[in-house]
Design a protein around this motif. Structure first.
Motif, PDB file in Angstrom:
ATOM      1  N   GLY A 157       1.501 -10.785   7.306  1.00 23.25           N
ATOM      2  CA  GLY A 157       0.212 -11.079   6.684  1.00 23.25           C
ATOM      3  C   GLY A 157       0.214 -10.619   5.250  1.00 23.25           C
ATOM      4  N   ASN A 158      -0.970 -10.554   4.650  1.00 21.54           N
ATOM      5  CA  ASN A 158      -1.047 -10.079   3.272  1.00 21.54           C
ATOM      6  C   ASN A 158      -2.393  -9.428   2.981  1.00 21.54           C
ATOM      7  N   LYS A 159      -2.373  -8.546   2.007  1.00 19.39           N
ATOM      8  CA  LYS A 159      -3.560  -7.852   1.531  1.00 19.39           C
ATOM      9  C   LYS A 159      -3.672  -8.076   0.020  1.00 19.39           C
ATOM     10  N   ILE A 160      -4.898  -8.003  -0.497  1.00 18.47           N
ATOM     11  CA  ILE A 160      -5.086  -8.172  -1.939  1.00 18.47           C
ATOM     12  C   ILE A 160      -5.910  -7.021  -2.506  1.00 18.47           C
ATOM     13  N   TYR A 161      -5.846  -6.897  -3.825  1.00 19.95           N
ATOM     14  CA  TYR A 161      -6.600  -5.868  -4.559  1.00 19.95           C
ATOM     15  C   TYR A 161      -6.307  -4.454  -4.045  1.00 19.95           C
ATOM     16  N   VAL A 162      -5.071  -4.202  -3.715  1.00 22.34           N
ATOM     17  CA  VAL A 162      -4.706  -2.882  -3.205  1.00 22.34           C
ATOM     18  C   VAL A 162      -4.500  -1.937  -4.382  1.00 22.34           C
ATOM     19  N   GLY A 163      -5.351  -0.926  -4.497  1.00 18.74           N
ATOM     20  CA  GLY A 163      -5.225   0.046  -5.575  1.00 18.74           C
ATOM     21  C   GLY A 163      -3.977   0.886  -5.406  1.00 18.74           C
ATOM     22  N   GLY A 164      -3.100   0.859  -6.417  1.00 20.18           N
ATOM     23  CA  GLY A 164      -1.831   1.571  -6.309  1.00 20.18           C
ATOM     24  C   GLY A 164      -0.730   0.703  -5.740  1.00 20.18           C
ATOM     25  N   GLY A 165      -1.032  -0.574  -5.482  1.00 21.03           N
ATOM     26  CA  GLY A 165      -0.045  -1.464  -4.892  1.00 21.03           C
ATOM     27  C   GLY A 165       1.204  -1.609  -5.737  1.00 21.03           C
ATOM     28  N   GLY A 166       2.345  -1.308  -5.153  1.00 22.57           N
ATOM     29  CA  GLY A 166       3.616  -1.380  -5.864  1.00 22.57           C
ATOM     30  C   GLY A 166       3.948  -0.134  -6.639  1.00 22.57           C
ATOM     31  N   ASP A 167       3.001   0.806  -6.711  1.00 22.98           N
ATOM     32  CA  ASP A 167       3.208   2.016  -7.502  1.00 22.98           C
ATOM     33  C   ASP A 167       3.153   3.269  -6.647  1.00 22.98           C
ATOM     34  N   PHE A 168       2.340   3.263  -5.595  1.00 23.69           N
ATOM     35  CA  PHE A 168       2.217   4.413  -4.711  1.00 23.69           C
ATOM     36  C   PHE A 168       3.304   4.358  -3.643  1.00 23.69           C
ATOM     37  N   GLU A 169       3.513   5.483  -2.990  1.00 27.94           N
ATOM     38  CA  GLU A 169       4.622   5.600  -2.043  1.00 27.94           C
ATOM     39  C   GLU A 169       4.254   5.295  -0.597  1.00 27.94           C
ATOM     40  N   VAL A 170       2.955   5.361  -0.259  1.00 22.91           N
ATOM     41  CA  VAL A 170       2.519   5.227   1.127  1.00 22.91           C
ATOM     42  C   VAL A 170       1.332   4.268   1.187  1.00 22.91           C
ATOM     43  N   TYR A 171       1.308   3.420   2.243  1.00 19.31           N
ATOM     44  CA  TYR A 171       0.229   2.451   2.414  1.00 19.31           C
ATOM     45  C   TYR A 171      -0.329   2.553   3.833  1.00 19.31           C
TER      46      TYR A 171
END
Length: 222
Positions: A157-171
């Motif tokens: 699936g997919n998520k959008i507008y994730v704050g820290g997406g691609g930059d933070f280490e944990v989701y």
């Protein structure tokens, strides 16, 4: 309470010689986090607020490196920092609420030991992934699917507008784990940034809080 406010204002009042409103304007006019807020620097700035700020809360939080402060202290700190710059407040919230809460309330003991100890010191930063193209504030409409396979979980699936997406280490990802309607079929999965099948789309150009990287997250048999 005064010490909390003082430490927060001091934390947000220096960065490469720019202070106060000037720092806020510099941040808000930047499409990504400036050099002074790269990963090592931003963690030092969040930690500089000291032990007066709360860390992961809840039963046994000291075991995982939490400061043991009441949640009200975090709210006061967050409010004072946000008065100067929301980006700095956002970084603070990633180690005190949101994704941390999900791990504290729902995580197994092994998950807590693995993640909370590093999130409490900001060695890692965590993002929460809820919003989807067809499921904004309506969590009951989430379609991203997770399937348990033995001791692993596979996500698509997919998520959008994730704050820290691609930059933070944990989701911390909210997913649909059964066909039960609405929120009854939802669950939460913790995903590492380097997990196989995890991809990040282009950064979104936001109206406000532009320095916080926000992107689409794609789960392809992740």
């Amino acid at each position: 309470m005064r010490s909390v406010k003082y430490e927060c204002m001091r934390m947000t009042s220096h960065s490469d010689g720019v202070s106060g409103p000037g720092l806020s304007r510099m941040f808000d006019g930047t499409p990504c986090m400036p050099t002074s807020c790269t990963k090592p620097a931003r963690r030092r700035s969040v930690r500089s607020s000291g032990e007066s700020l709360p860390r992961p809360k809840g039963p046994g939080d000291h075991v995982y490196g939490g400061g043991g402060q009441p949640f009200l202290n975090f709210i006061i700190a967050y409010e004072q920092i946000a008065r100067v710059n929301y980006t700095a407040a956002f970084l603070l919230s990633s180690s005190n609420s949101g994704p941390i809460d999900s791990i504290v309330q729902l995580g197994s003991e092994s998950i807590k030991k693995k993640y909370l100890t590093k999130l409490a010191t900001n060695e890692w930063l965590a993002a929460i992934a809820i919003t989807e193209p067809d499921a904004g504030s309506d969590m009951g409409a989430i379609r991203t699917r997770a399937v348990v396979e033995g001791n692993k979980v596979r996500i698509n699936g997919n998520k959008i507008y994730v704050g820290g997406g691609g930059d933070f280490e944990v989701y911390v990802v909210f997913v649909r784990m059964s066909d039960a309607p609405g929120i009854d079929g939802l669950g939460t999965v913790v995903v590492d940034v380097d997990a196989p099948g995890l991809k990040f789309g282009p950064k979104f150009r936001m109206l406000g809080s532009r320095p916080v990287p926000r992107s689409e997250i794609i789960f392809d048999n992740c």
